[in-house]
Design a protein around this motif. Structure first.
Motif, PDB file in Angstrom:
ATOM      1  N   ASN A  92       0.800  -1.226   0.000  1.00 43.00           N
ATOM      2  CA  ASN A  92       0.000   0.000   0.000  1.00 43.00           C
ATOM      3  C   ASN A  92       0.831   1.273   0.000  1.00 43.00           C
ATOM      4  O   ASN A  92       0.440   2.283   0.577  1.00 43.00           O
ATOM      5  N   LEU A  93       1.977   1.242  -0.650  1.00 44.83           N
ATOM      6  CA  LEU A  93       2.759   2.475  -0.776  1.00 44.83           C
ATOM      7  C   LEU A  93       2.152   3.311  -1.906  1.00 44.83           C
ATOM      8  O   LEU A  93       1.495   2.775  -2.796  1.00 44.83           O
ATOM      9  N   HIS A  94       2.405   4.612  -1.843  1.00 43.88           N
ATOM     10  CA  HIS A  94       1.908   5.473  -2.910  1.00 43.88           C
ATOM     11  C   HIS A  94       2.883   5.433  -4.074  1.00 43.88           C
ATOM     12  O   HIS A  94       4.052   5.758  -3.924  1.00 43.88           O
ATOM     13  N   ARG A  95       2.386   5.034  -5.241  1.00 41.59           N
ATOM     14  CA  ARG A  95       3.310   4.763  -6.347  1.00 41.59           C
ATOM     15  C   ARG A  95       3.889   6.023  -6.975  1.00 41.59           C
ATOM     16  O   ARG A  95       4.866   5.962  -7.697  1.00 41.59           O
ATOM     17  N   SER A  96       3.280   7.187  -6.707  1.00 42.73           N
ATOM     18  CA  SER A  96       3.848   8.427  -7.263  1.00 42.73           C
ATOM     19  C   SER A  96       4.885   9.049  -6.348  1.00 42.73           C
ATOM     20  O   SER A  96       5.431  10.100  -6.680  1.00 42.73           O
ATOM     21  N   LEU A  97       5.121   8.451  -5.193  1.00 43.26           N
ATOM     22  CA  LEU A  97       6.062   9.028  -4.237  1.00 43.26           C
ATOM     23  C   LEU A  97       7.266   8.103  -4.067  1.00 43.26           C
ATOM     24  O   LEU A  97       7.136   6.881  -4.169  1.00 43.26           O
ATOM     25  N   THR A  98       8.423   8.706  -3.776  1.00 39.61           N
ATOM     26  CA  THR A  98       9.618   7.905  -3.535  1.00 39.61           C
ATOM     27  C   THR A  98       9.506   7.216  -2.183  1.00 39.61           C
ATOM     28  O   THR A  98       8.622   7.527  -1.373  1.00 39.61           O
ATOM     29  N   GLU A 101       9.624   9.718   0.528  1.00 42.81           N
ATOM     30  CA  GLU A 101       8.400  10.515   0.657  1.00 42.81           C
ATOM     31  C   GLU A 101       7.250   9.703   1.241  1.00 42.81           C
ATOM     32  O   GLU A 101       6.418  10.224   1.989  1.00 42.81           O
ATOM     33  N   TYR A 138      11.190   4.731  -6.543  1.00 48.91           N
ATOM     34  CA  TYR A 138       9.742   4.643  -6.501  1.00 48.91           C
ATOM     35  C   TYR A 138       9.359   3.191  -6.206  1.00 48.91           C
ATOM     36  O   TYR A 138      10.134   2.274  -6.522  1.00 48.91           O
TER      37      TYR A 138
ATOM     38  N   LEU B  18       3.645  17.606   1.120  1.00 44.94           N
ATOM     39  CA  LEU B  18       4.078  17.164  -0.210  1.00 44.94           C
ATOM     40  C   LEU B  18       3.011  17.546  -1.224  1.00 44.94           C
ATOM     41  O   LEU B  18       1.826  17.400  -0.944  1.00 44.94           O
ATOM     42  N   ARG B  23       2.151  15.430  -7.851  1.00 46.98           N
ATOM     43  CA  ARG B  23       2.986  14.238  -8.043  1.00 46.98           C
ATOM     44  C   ARG B  23       2.197  13.135  -8.732  1.00 46.98           C
ATOM     45  O   ARG B  23       2.715  12.431  -9.600  1.00 46.98           O
ATOM     46  N   GLN B  24       0.917  13.004  -8.346  1.00 49.38           N
ATOM     47  CA  GLN B  24       0.089  11.976  -8.989  1.00 49.38           C
ATOM     48  C   GLN B  24      -0.127  12.288 -10.453  1.00 49.38           C
ATOM     49  O   GLN B  24      -0.061  11.403 -11.312  1.00 49.38           O
ATOM     50  N   HIS B  27       2.957  11.656 -12.424  1.00 44.38           N
ATOM     51  CA  HIS B  27       3.343  10.248 -12.520  1.00 44.38           C
ATOM     52  C   HIS B  27       2.767   9.597 -13.771  1.00 44.38           C
ATOM     53  O   HIS B  27       3.395   8.748 -14.382  1.00 44.38           O
ATOM     54  N   HIS B 304      -6.429   5.868  -7.442  1.00 43.32           N
ATOM     55  CA  HIS B 304      -5.686   6.012  -6.183  1.00 43.32           C
ATOM     56  C   HIS B 304      -6.533   5.707  -4.964  1.00 43.32           C
ATOM     57  O   HIS B 304      -6.149   6.059  -3.856  1.00 43.32           O
ATOM     58  N   GLY B 306      -7.056   3.007  -3.328  1.00 43.97           N
ATOM     59  CA  GLY B 306      -6.334   2.192  -2.342  1.00 43.97           C
ATOM     60  C   GLY B 306      -5.370   3.044  -1.540  1.00 43.97           C
ATOM     61  O   GLY B 306      -5.305   2.946  -0.301  1.00 43.97           O
ATOM     62  N   GLU B 307      -4.640   3.895  -2.240  1.00 35.89           N
ATOM     63  CA  GLU B 307      -3.670   4.754  -1.561  1.00 35.89           C
ATOM     64  C   GLU B 307      -4.374   5.768  -0.660  1.00 35.89           C
ATOM     65  O   GLU B 307      -3.927   6.040   0.446  1.00 35.89           O
ATOM     66  N   THR B 310      -5.451   4.109   2.410  1.00 35.75           N
ATOM     67  CA  THR B 310      -4.295   3.949   3.295  1.00 35.75           C
ATOM     68  C   THR B 310      -4.035   5.236   4.066  1.00 35.75           C
ATOM     69  O   THR B 310      -3.788   5.205   5.276  1.00 35.75           O
ATOM     70  N   PHE B 311      -4.099   6.356   3.376  1.00 36.15           N
ATOM     71  CA  PHE B 311      -3.892   7.637   4.067  1.00 36.15           C
ATOM     72  C   PHE B 311      -4.960   7.850   5.136  1.00 36.15           C
ATOM     73  O   PHE B 311      -4.675   8.341   6.224  1.00 36.15           O
TER      74      PHE B 311
END
Lengths: 222, 397
Positions: A92-98, A101, A138, B18, B23-24, B27, B304, B306-307, B310-311
């Motif tokens: 569940n990591l955010h794929r647009s962030l390193t 991050e 990433y 951030l 960023r999204q 990407h 997004h 799922g992400e 998570t947040f």
């Protein structure tokens, strides 16, 4: 730390109403590592989401870190979650962030740190999980084990008193799984935090201080 | 750096967060390109509609604005330049009796069906009959050639006319004269001036008043289309207009030049459907933009979920996710507007050449379209953000 008494939970309404948890009593003490096992559909994941404040409790008492979550509104649940670390089956990591991050995101919630301090803490945490060289990577560029280690770093970077994990090794091979759990154990000991982990994985049972089995919505003694 | 404490705190806070929305977007380059193309497209549509609308108003007041006058007399029945009706010439003479009025000139306007000298087909043009001795139009090129208008059946032609006149104009530019016919008379085009086409008139001819009266024998020389009054220096046009109006009977209307330009413009705004058409066109462009941006933002939210869940599990509020969508909307608006506006600069130049209408980018219009773009993106974001409810952290485990 965690004190649960007479907790019940139902899914659905009317004739479809189904009991998934029934009369749960459970106490977890500070610093303990508790594993929750049981067949699928036994209600162990529901129990985990209730303790984590991801669902609101319906009946019984649920005191987490000294706060009663039974009857808590959405806002209080959101605030309660900030004191937990979560590790999921998928990373569940955010794929647009390193990687850095992703870890840093967990620190944004804590208003006390400025940007530089956040980057520093997140970097130190990544180093602690052995990913110092992958700060700017990433998630797509990392292996499954590495991603789950980033997730562990994210869950632990704000030093939460309680860490909740749901099958954190399910998507990993035995070596990486072992590594991730070992890492959780070591960091939890260092930070003095409590871990509650749902798992099927018999290879990692030895890290537990206590194992609790759930069956048909009830805790069964072992 | 020594910033005021409030601004310093704001900078600290914005550095803490951030730019997740950006960023999204960054990407997924393909989706970003589609979104920006969509917004630029909506921008171009809006710019074009608003540009034509403004050009319509500008073009239809070109002639009004070149009149050399402080006050204008016209019939109360006048609607616009193409249907001015007439009033008695005597009123012009009476007006000159009013203190402060220095001079007065009469103007005849007619629509004329003439034979296009190039194609030999019939075409309708707008004709101005002027006194060759008087400077009634603020067009230096025309005023230099006024003497030629003293010759019978000699006219001057607008080189910015719309229609197949290129060869005619080329001949005239070389100093030759071109002849054609109208109302069974032969006309000589002796020279050129620059005015511009409008929606009401494709081309404008200027001729001496005697020539005009000969071409239209039924036209009463005592009935003017417009009267142009010059005032003595230092006289306030508004007061003078009121004074002249009081002095004259009700069969004539007195306006300051500025009011007369507004009068012409308001005709096109209200009595013609063109304002509504372009307004509707702009609204449609806005809606197209909303739909495109909504699609892009909804797809992004869905991708997004799922992400986001998570947040939410980590303790971020719903408001934080809303802010991400708003951030995306603002970034898209800003980034999409730039190529849209740049493209439009070229399109305006093309349109100006193709239609002979005064279309160009103006700062107020650029601001207006940017404002509409922001609104468009925020509206889309507001609709797309409803999908955020689906980010349920309880479904994560």
């Amino acid at each position: 730390m965690v004190a649960i008494a007479g907790l019940e939970h139902h899914f659905g309404t009317g004739p479809l109403r189904r009991r998934v948890l029934d009369g749960i009593d459970l106490e977890i003490h500070a610093g303990e590592i508790v594993l929750l096992t049981g067949p699928s559909g036994s209600g162990k994941t529901t129990l985990l989401t209730l303790i984590g404040g991801l669902r609101s409790a319906q009946a019984g008492s649920l005191r987490i870190l000294g706060r009663e979550l039974k009857g808590a509104g959405p806002k209080q649940l959101t605030l309660a979650r900030r004191r937990h670390g979560y590790i999921f089956q998928a990373h569940n990591l955010h794929r647009s962030l390193t990687a850095l991050e992703n870890v840093r995101m967990a620190l944004e919630l804590d208003g006390s740190l400025d940007a530089d301090a956040m980057a520093e803490r997140a970097g130190a945490m990544l180093a602690a999980v052995g990913l110092d060289a992958h700060r700017q990577a990433y998630p797509g560029q990392l292996s499954g084990g590495q991603k789950q280690r980033v997730a562990v770093a994210r869950a632990l970077v704000s030093a939460p008193p309680l860490v909740l994990a749901d099958e954190p090794t399910a998507a990993l091979d035995s070596h990486s799984g072992r590594e991730v759990v070992g890492l959780m154990q070591r960091l939890a000991r260092e930070q003095g935090c409590t871990i509650l982990m749902v798992t099927h994985d018999s290879r990692i049972l030895d890290v537990a201080d206590r194992i609790v089995a759930v069956e048909d919505g009830r805790l069964s003694p072992r | 750096m020594n910033l005021p404490p409030r601004i310093a705190a704001l900078v600290r806070r914005s550095r803490r967060r951030l730019p997740l929305g950006w960023r999204q977007l960054r990407h997924d380059r393909g989706r970003l390109a589609v979104a920006l193309a969509g917004i630029a497209f909506a921008n171009v549509l809006m710019f074009t509609q608003l540009g034509f609308q403004a050009a319509l108003y500008d073009a239809n007041t070109l002639l009004n604005r070149t009149l050399v006058a402080e006050l204008v007399l016209l019939s109360p029945k006048a609607q616009n330049l193409q249907s001015l009706s007439t009033f008695p010439r005597r009123r012009l003479l009476q007006a000159r009796d009013v203190p402060g009025v220095a001079d007065g000139q009469g103007l005849y306007l007619q629509n004329l069906s003439w034979r296009n000298p190039q194609t030999r087909r019939n075409a309708t043009v707008q004709v101005l009959g002027v006194d060759p001795d008087a400077r009634v139009l603020n067009l230096p090129e025309l005023n230099r050639q006024r003497d030629r208008l003293k010759l019978t059946d000699t006219v001057l032609f607008d080189r910015l006319a719309r229609g197949p006149y290129a060869e005619t104009i080329a001949l005239l530019e070389q100093g030759q004269s071109v002849s054609t016919e109208a109302e069974r008379r032969s006309l000589t085009i002796a020279g050129l001036f620059s005015l511009g086409a409008s929606f009401g008139a494709d081309a404008t001819l200027v001729m001496g008043d005697q020539t005009l009266l000969r071409l239209f024998p039924h036209r009463d020389p005592g009935s003017l289309s417009l009267g142009l009054l010059r005032l003595e220096p230092g006289v306030d046009p508004r007061r003078a207009a009121a004074a002249v109006q009081r002095h004259l009977p009700e069969d004539v209307r007195v306006l300051t030049l500025a009011d007369y330009v507004r009068f012409e413009e308001s005709y096109w705004r209200t009595a013609s459907p063109i304002g509504v058409i372009f307004g509707l066109g702009t609204a449609m462009a806005f809606l197209v933009g909303v739909v495109i941006v909504f699609q892009v933002l909804t797809t992004d939210v869905n991708a997004h979920l799922g992400e986001y869940a998570t947040f939410r599990a980590m303790g971020f509020r719903q408001r934080y996710l809303l802010l991400v969508v708003v951030e995306q909307a603002l970034v898209l608006a800003a980034l999409g507007f730039l190529p849209g506006a740049a493209l439009q600069l070229g399109l305006y130049a093309l349109a100006a050449r193709a239609t002979a209408l005064p279309i160009a980018m103006t700062a107020p219009r650029a601001l207006l379209v940017f404002g509409l773009t922001l609104l468009m993106c925020l509206a889309s974001g507001a609709i797309a953000s409803r999908r955020l409810q689906a980010a349920d952290p309880a479904e994560l485990f």
